[in-house]
Design an enzyme around this catalytic site. Structure first.
Site, PDB file in Angstrom:
ATOM      1  N   GLU A  32      25.892  50.760 -57.707  1.00 14.03           N
ATOM      2  CA  GLU A  32      25.005  51.205 -58.796  1.00 14.03           C
ATOM      3  C   GLU A  32      25.416  52.638 -59.102  1.00 14.03           C
ATOM      4  OE1 GLU A  32      22.790  49.243 -60.146  1.00 14.03           O
ATOM      5  OE2 GLU A  32      22.749  47.624 -58.685  1.00 14.03           O
TER       6      GLU A  32
ATOM      7  N   CYS B 273      18.215  56.962 -62.901  1.00  8.72           N
ATOM      8  CA  CYS B 273      19.455  56.356 -63.381  1.00  8.72           C
ATOM      9  C   CYS B 273      19.217  55.601 -64.679  1.00  8.72           C
ATOM     10  CB  CYS B 273      20.006  55.422 -62.319  1.00  8.72           C
ATOM     11  SG  CYS B 273      18.747  54.316 -61.681  1.00  8.72           S
TER      12      CYS B 273
END
Ligand code: NAP
Length: 522
Positions: free
Chosen positions: A257, A296
């Site tokens: 990620e 994020c």
């Protein structure tokens, strides 16, 4: 005396290893705790997890492991006040921003406790139905999912010390796979406290949960063929991890990620004054400020019809002007600090880079910080930039500024908006704000190829929508390309990473003797 964040390996707290790093308060600069240098006993600790931890977890049914997760939730709830104190001190976040991390962690573990309970007494997961391999139907194939025969190593980013651990650990432990967590050093204290609480409460079997704080040296070298590795962090570190010799040599299954240039699209129908327009403006300002933009999923690129560009710029600026920035201990403050002075400097450099091609529309720096010294604290003001003709901008599609920063881009029509979103080269999430369901649906399908999630908001779901930046455990999290190519969560889909799929071929009568099973229905 400064507290030391000891490693927990081989079922025991390890003595300090030397070459310590100091963690500090990003608002005041005060020294908080210390984490160590290169961990000792990694190979033995990993082997203990693979043997003692895995066998104890895999002796249980899925339902029993789900019950362990329910016990973890109780431990986290019993200690939550201390988590808020640590988050305030070490991450510099307001109560509301700490909740995103801390309550998000408990919610996700609780979700997997409940979802896993439905698997009941099962010890084996069936992947779909058996299929016939012979005309007489006596010989068949049944795919099953078996827990991986190694451990799960998590290397996490600084921005979610609580949720970042538990959103990964919940599906791993439910799968019967032991966990080793290496939090980002700068905010490792909260992860360490949560792990210590769970270990001290004795709710998990020995070897099920281990922690390494401080240096990452030697961690990847200790991986073996059946281990899995889940990394969250920057694209640069991700590239080093993917190419690490042990990862390559042992084909270690890896989930990444990484960076993401998420988009926030205002529909062509959403003229100024309409409910969809108002929602867009409110949510964009809020998403920019939540956790000081250190999510994020935060919207980095805000795309609006070019004819509404000025109206959006003005309305978002008015909202950003209301965001009081400073020391989260002051009740007036709505947005606390970035996580460190290094991050602060990185954000200022990022804004300067974006400003090479974009105008600064709102500059929060003009307002004084509350109870925070601008020379010491890592408090960064919100900044809105803009490029009216989006075709004149390219840096905005390449460079993630990990702070309260977003860039408005004017688009011509729906195809242009979608083409701009794809220029992020793979993102975690794009949101679409429109009262026209057909417009939203068409855009969502067109966006799906380069996104992990498309979040559609119409005025009808204003109150029920879960929020652009919030990762719900029932939906997948992860995105292709720049976002790392990973996939987490998504209900029971999230268990897939911690299992091997195996095709069992044999007599139909043997395939009926697999013991207690459940079908992997997600
Ligand atoms: P980072 O600097 O890449 O660090 C991430 C983790 O990797 C930390 O635990 C770090 O440990 C460790 N690490 C560093 N070098 C390593 C190496 N050579 N081998 C093994 N581990 C190593 O990222 P960050 O600054 O913490 O996080 C910010 C970034 O994370 C942003 O770019 C953001 O987009 C991304 N992010 C993505 C997601 C997502 O879900 N896609 C979520 C959150 C954040 P140390 O701390 O000890 O250096």
């Amino acid at each position: 005396m400064t507290t030391f964040l000891n490693n927990y390996l081989s079922g025991a707290w390890q003595p300090p290893s030397g070459n310590n790093t100091t963690l500090s308060d990003p608002v005041t600069g005060q020294v908080l705790v210390q984490a160590g240098g290169q961990a000792k006993g990694l190979e033995a600790g990993f082997e203990f997890a693979r043997t003692a931890g895995a066998s104890a977890l895999q002796a249980l049914t899925y339902g029993q492991r789900a019950a362990l997760l329910a016990d973890v939730v109780k431990v986290l709830q019993a200690n939550r006040d201390s988590y808020y104190e640590i988050s305030l001190a070490n991450s510099g976040t307001t109560q509301a921003d700490s909740a995103v991390d801390i309550e998000g962690a408990g919610f996700t573990v609780g979700y997997y406790a409940k979802t896993g309970a439905a698997l009941g007494d099962a010890r084996t997961l069936l992947d779909s139905q058996a299929v016939m391999l012979s005309k007489d139907q006596l010989f068949q194939s049944q795919h099953i999912l078996a827990p991986v025969k190694g451990l799960a190593l998590f290397i996490n980013a600084f921005n979610f010390p609580a949720w970042g651990l538990w959103e990964k650990a919940a599906p791993a432990l439910l799968s019967g796979v032991p966990v080793v967590i290496k939090p980002a050093t700068v905010t490792a204290w909260l992860t360490h406290k949560m792990v210590s609480d769970v270990i001290n409460a004795g709710v998990l079997p020995a070897g099920a949960l281990s922690i390494v704080c401080g240096s990452s040296a030697g961690l990847l070298d200790a991986l073996k063929p059946f281990d899995v590795l889940s990394f969250t962090g920057s694209a640069d570190t991700a590239a080093q991890i993917r190419s690490h010799a042990a990862v390559v040599r042992h084909s270690v299954r890896t989930n990444i990620e990484a960076d993401s240039l998420n988009a926030f699209i205002l529909g062509e129908d959403a003229a100024p004054g309409t409910p969809a327009f108002e929602l867009y403006v409110k949510d964009l300002a809020r998403e920019m400020a939540t956790k000081s933009g250190q999510r994020c999923t935060a919207p980095r690129r805000a795309m609006v019809p070019a004819r509404y560009f000025n109206a959006v710029a003005e309305a978002v600026s008015i909202r950003l002007a209301d965001v009081k920035v400073g020391n989260p201990r002051n009740a007036e403050v709505r947005m606390g600090a970035l996580v460190s002075r290094d991050q602060f400097n990185g954000v200022q450099e990022g804004i300067a880079m974006l400003a090479r091609e974009a105008a600064i529309i709102f500059d929060g720096k003009k307002q004084a910080l509350i109870d925070a010294d601008p020379a010491v604290s890592a408090c960064a003001a919100p900044t809105l930039l803009g490029v009216q003709d989006a075709d004149q901008a390219s840096i905005v599609h390449d460079h993630e500024v990990f702070g309260p920063v977003s860039t408005l881009l004017g688009y011509r029509d729906a195809d242009h908006a979608i083409a701009l979103a794809h220029r992020g080269l793979g993102s975690l999430v794009t949101s679409v704000y429109s009262a026209d369901d057909a417009w939203s649906a068409k855009a969502a399908v067109a966006l799906a190829g380069s996104h992990g999630r498309v979040h559609m908001v119409s005025p009808e779901v204003a109150k029920s929508q879960t929020g652009h930046g919030n990762v719900m455990p029932a939906s997948i999290h992860g995105g292709p390309g720049r976002a790392g190519g990973g996939e987490e969560l998504g209900g029971l889909r999230g268990l897939g990473f911690y299992h091997r799929r195996c095709a069992l071929q044999g007599p139909a009568t043997a395939l009926q003797q697999l013991g207690a099973t459940a079908t992997w229905n997600y």
